[in-house]
Design a protein around this motif. Sequence first.
Motif, PDB file in Angstrom:
ATOM      1  N   LYS A 136       0.811  -1.211   0.000  1.00  0.00           N
ATOM      2  CA  LYS A 136       0.000   0.000   0.000  1.00  0.00           C
ATOM      3  C   LYS A 136       0.847   1.265   0.000  1.00  0.00           C
ATOM      4  CE  LYS A 136      -3.820  -2.276   2.432  1.00  0.00           C
ATOM      5  NZ  LYS A 136      -4.611  -2.345   3.683  1.00  0.00           N
ATOM      6  N   LEU A 137       2.115   1.124   0.333  1.00  0.00           N
ATOM      7  CA  LEU A 137       3.005   2.281   0.377  1.00  0.00           C
ATOM      8  C   LEU A 137       3.378   2.732  -1.033  1.00  0.00           C
ATOM      9  CD1 LEU A 137       5.386   0.996   3.202  1.00  0.00           C
ATOM     10  CD2 LEU A 137       3.667   2.792   3.450  1.00  0.00           C
ATOM     11  N   LYS A 138       3.634   4.035  -1.214  1.00  0.00           N
ATOM     12  CA  LYS A 138       4.034   4.563  -2.519  1.00  0.00           C
ATOM     13  C   LYS A 138       5.515   4.341  -2.805  1.00  0.00           C
ATOM     14  CE  LYS A 138       0.643   8.095  -3.650  1.00  0.00           C
ATOM     15  NZ  LYS A 138       0.465   9.491  -4.101  1.00  0.00           N
ATOM     16  N   HIS A 139       6.243   3.901  -1.800  1.00  0.00           N
ATOM     17  CA  HIS A 139       7.697   3.777  -1.911  1.00  0.00           C
ATOM     18  C   HIS A 139       8.136   2.676  -0.947  1.00  0.00           C
ATOM     19  CE1 HIS A 139      11.959   4.923  -1.501  1.00  0.00           C
ATOM     20  NE2 HIS A 139      11.809   5.658  -2.595  1.00  0.00           N
ATOM     21  N   PRO A 140       9.195   1.931  -1.254  1.00  0.00           N
ATOM     22  CA  PRO A 140       9.703   0.942  -0.294  1.00  0.00           C
ATOM     23  C   PRO A 140      10.055   1.593   1.044  1.00  0.00           C
ATOM     24  CG  PRO A 140      10.748   0.657  -2.432  1.00  0.00           C
ATOM     25  CD  PRO A 140       9.975   1.929  -2.513  1.00  0.00           C
ATOM     26  N   ILE A 141      10.054   0.811   2.107  1.00  0.00           N
ATOM     27  CA  ILE A 141      10.411   1.313   3.430  1.00  0.00           C
ATOM     28  C   ILE A 141      11.813   1.921   3.377  1.00  0.00           C
ATOM     29  CG2 ILE A 141      10.831   0.704   5.840  1.00  0.00           C
ATOM     30  CD1 ILE A 141       8.930  -1.697   5.394  1.00  0.00           C
ATOM     31  N   ILE A 142      11.952   3.106   3.963  1.00  0.00           N
ATOM     32  CA  ILE A 142      13.237   3.806   3.991  1.00  0.00           C
ATOM     33  C   ILE A 142      13.843   3.660   5.380  1.00  0.00           C
ATOM     34  CG2 ILE A 142      14.371   6.050   3.757  1.00  0.00           C
ATOM     35  CD1 ILE A 142      11.825   6.761   1.983  1.00  0.00           C
ATOM     36  N   ASN A 143      15.039   3.082   5.451  1.00  0.00           N
ATOM     37  CA  ASN A 143      15.729   2.896   6.724  1.00  0.00           C
ATOM     38  C   ASN A 143      16.761   3.991   6.945  1.00  0.00           C
ATOM     39  OD1 ASN A 143      14.386   0.489   7.483  1.00  0.00           O
ATOM     40  ND2 ASN A 143      15.743  -0.718   6.183  1.00  0.00           N
ATOM     41  N   LEU A 144      16.522   4.830   7.934  1.00  0.00           N
ATOM     42  CA  LEU A 144      17.497   5.830   8.359  1.00  0.00           C
ATOM     43  C   LEU A 144      18.157   5.295   9.619  1.00  0.00           C
ATOM     44  CD1 LEU A 144      15.562   9.195   7.812  1.00  0.00           C
ATOM     45  CD2 LEU A 144      17.131   8.010   6.252  1.00  0.00           C
ATOM     46  N   ASP A 171      20.964  -1.865  -0.630  1.00  0.00           N
ATOM     47  CA  ASP A 171      20.389  -3.191  -0.392  1.00  0.00           C
ATOM     48  C   ASP A 171      19.745  -3.320   0.983  1.00  0.00           C
ATOM     49  OD1 ASP A 171      21.227  -3.988  -2.888  1.00  0.00           O
ATOM     50  OD2 ASP A 171      23.070  -4.950  -2.169  1.00  0.00           O
ATOM     51  N   GLU A 172      20.082  -2.426   1.907  1.00  0.00           N
ATOM     52  CA  GLU A 172      19.498  -2.454   3.250  1.00  0.00           C
ATOM     53  C   GLU A 172      18.384  -1.414   3.412  1.00  0.00           C
ATOM     54  OE1 GLU A 172      20.203  -4.847   5.057  1.00  0.00           O
ATOM     55  OE2 GLU A 172      22.067  -5.563   4.152  1.00  0.00           O
ATOM     56  N   GLY A 173      17.959  -0.829   2.302  1.00  0.00           N
ATOM     57  CA  GLY A 173      16.863   0.137   2.359  1.00  0.00           C
ATOM     58  C   GLY A 173      17.271   1.520   2.829  1.00  0.00           C
ATOM     59  N   ARG A 174      18.569   1.814   2.833  1.00  0.00           N
ATOM     60  CA  ARG A 174      19.067   3.120   3.267  1.00  0.00           C
ATOM     61  C   ARG A 174      19.300   4.029   2.058  1.00  0.00           C
ATOM     62  NH1 ARG A 174      23.942   0.236   6.529  1.00  0.00           N
ATOM     63  NH2 ARG A 174      24.288  -0.368   4.349  1.00  0.00           N
ATOM     64  N   THR A 219      31.777   0.954   7.889  1.00  0.00           N
ATOM     65  CA  THR A 219      30.441   1.412   8.261  1.00  0.00           C
ATOM     66  C   THR A 219      29.911   2.412   7.244  1.00  0.00           C
ATOM     67  OG1 THR A 219      30.812   1.067  10.632  1.00  0.00           O
ATOM     68  CG2 THR A 219      29.104   2.642  10.012  1.00  0.00           C
ATOM     69  N   HIS A 220      28.760   2.119   6.672  1.00  0.00           N
ATOM     70  CA  HIS A 220      28.137   3.015   5.687  1.00  0.00           C
ATOM     71  C   HIS A 220      27.440   4.164   6.418  1.00  0.00           C
ATOM     72  CE1 HIS A 220      28.565  -0.849   3.571  1.00  0.00           C
ATOM     73  NE2 HIS A 220      28.718  -0.105   2.488  1.00  0.00           N
ATOM     74  N   SER A 221      28.000   5.346   6.260  1.00  0.00           N
ATOM     75  CA  SER A 221      27.479   6.509   6.968  1.00  0.00           C
ATOM     76  C   SER A 221      28.153   7.766   6.446  1.00  0.00           C
ATOM     77  CB  SER A 221      27.753   6.362   8.476  1.00  0.00           C
ATOM     78  OG  SER A 221      27.524   7.563   9.170  1.00  0.00           O
ATOM     79  N   SER A 222      27.453   8.894   6.561  1.00  0.00           N
ATOM     80  CA  SER A 222      28.026  10.174   6.118  1.00  0.00           C
ATOM     81  C   SER A 222      28.273  11.119   7.289  1.00  0.00           C
ATOM     82  CB  SER A 222      27.086  10.836   5.102  1.00  0.00           C
ATOM     83  OG  SER A 222      25.777  10.956   5.626  1.00  0.00           O
ATOM     84  N   CYS A 223      28.419  10.574   8.507  1.00  0.00           N
ATOM     85  CA  CYS A 223      28.503  11.438   9.691  1.00  0.00           C
ATOM     86  C   CYS A 223      29.826  12.188   9.799  1.00  0.00           C
ATOM     87  CB  CYS A 223      28.226  10.645  10.968  1.00  0.00           C
ATOM     88  SG  CYS A 223      29.234   9.184  11.182  1.00  0.00           S
ATOM     89  N   ASN A 224      30.829  11.828   8.986  1.00  0.00           N
ATOM     90  CA  ASN A 224      32.052  12.631   8.950  1.00  0.00           C
ATOM     91  C   ASN A 224      32.051  13.612   7.785  1.00  0.00           C
ATOM     92  OD1 ASN A 224      33.920  12.293  11.094  1.00  0.00           O
ATOM     93  ND2 ASN A 224      34.223  10.174  10.481  1.00  0.00           N
ATOM     94  N   LYS A 225      30.969  13.600   7.020  1.00  0.00           N
ATOM     95  CA  LYS A 225      30.786  14.572   5.936  1.00  0.00           C
ATOM     96  C   LYS A 225      29.688  15.569   6.291  1.00  0.00           C
ATOM     97  CE  LYS A 225      32.426  11.897   1.967  1.00  0.00           C
ATOM     98  NZ  LYS A 225      32.071  11.391   0.626  1.00  0.00           N
ATOM     99  N   VAL A 247      23.532  -3.334   9.999  1.00  0.00           N
ATOM    100  CA  VAL A 247      22.524  -4.321  10.402  1.00  0.00           C
ATOM    101  C   VAL A 247      22.954  -5.086  11.645  1.00  0.00           C
ATOM    102  CG1 VAL A 247      21.246  -6.370   9.659  1.00  0.00           C
ATOM    103  CG2 VAL A 247      21.757  -4.567   8.015  1.00  0.00           C
ATOM    104  N   ASP A 248      24.256  -5.328  11.832  1.00  0.00           N
ATOM    105  CA  ASP A 248      24.730  -6.143  12.948  1.00  0.00           C
ATOM    106  C   ASP A 248      24.937  -5.350  14.237  1.00  0.00           C
ATOM    107  OD1 ASP A 248      26.927  -4.687  12.166  1.00  0.00           O
ATOM    108  OD2 ASP A 248      28.307  -6.394  12.133  1.00  0.00           O
TER     109      ASP A 248
END
Length: 297
Positions: A136-144, A171-174, A219-225, A247-248
């Motif tokens: 029912k969603l217009k877009h796949p679940i977005i994982n922040l 691939d993890e919805g991010r 680690t996939h993240s932009s916290c240093n940018k 995920v882990d």
Amino acid sequence: MMNEKKPTVVWFSAITCNGNTHSLLSSNSSKFELFLKNFDFIYHGSLTIDKSLEDIIKNQEQIDFLLVEGAISSNQKIFTTSNDSTKNILEKLIQKSKYLIAVGSCASFGGIHAKFTQNDDVCGLKDAIEEENKKKLKHPIINLSGCPVHPEWIFQTLFSLKNFKEISLDDEGRPKELYGTLAHHGCTRNEYFEWKIEGNFGQKEGCLFYNQGCRAPMTHSSCNKILWNDINSKTRAGMPCIGCTEVDFPRNNMLETKKNMGIPLEVPLGISKRAYLSISGVAKTFKIDRLHKKLME
């Protein structure tokens, strides 16, 4: 000319420590104000008073953006502020929502609550939602993902969806724009990392990967940018990255580097262990005097 109707935002707090709410409230005030000017923030259990969660569910109007903080369970006793379970409440809200955004690692992947709560079905949104409701969603679940999530990532995702109706996910919805690089990218300690110069917790000098358990190179993240409050990040403050967007997360003994005969068991993403050991061996033979001194005496 009539003003354009602002898209509605509902924030549902499930099984959570409310860390992501605190993160949102610690954001740059001008950006939070810009968010409020462009979105109708109609419900948050701790911030709004005009409507209750029951009012939101009973109302016939559709929700544009449903943001969920915390893990989900069908156990009614875990969610003490309601006579319903977080799973049932979520399913009701999804039936009225266009977009669904998991805010934080617990909502994304289960996180700390899934690991330490003594209930087998505590999980993230993807595993908790029935397939017919996902459709029912217009877009796949977005994982922040993040513990907590960076407030800028919330705003950027909402504005991207508002303006373009979709966002590219990994691939993890991010969102790829936010999680396509590693926390290692943009780290001010990269030169120490390259020359294999070890550092200590709380110090400005040295790399935290070799002894302190820093997960930034994997680690996939932009916290240093995209810096927190535009000025800082964990690694800049002398705190190892704990890989909270993955995920882990959480792992055991996060503030130590697991080794075998002095060699890290895990090496940075994108390089074989053999190649990494070869490069490390060469780097260790050099001594860069400048990097063995205090940045500020």
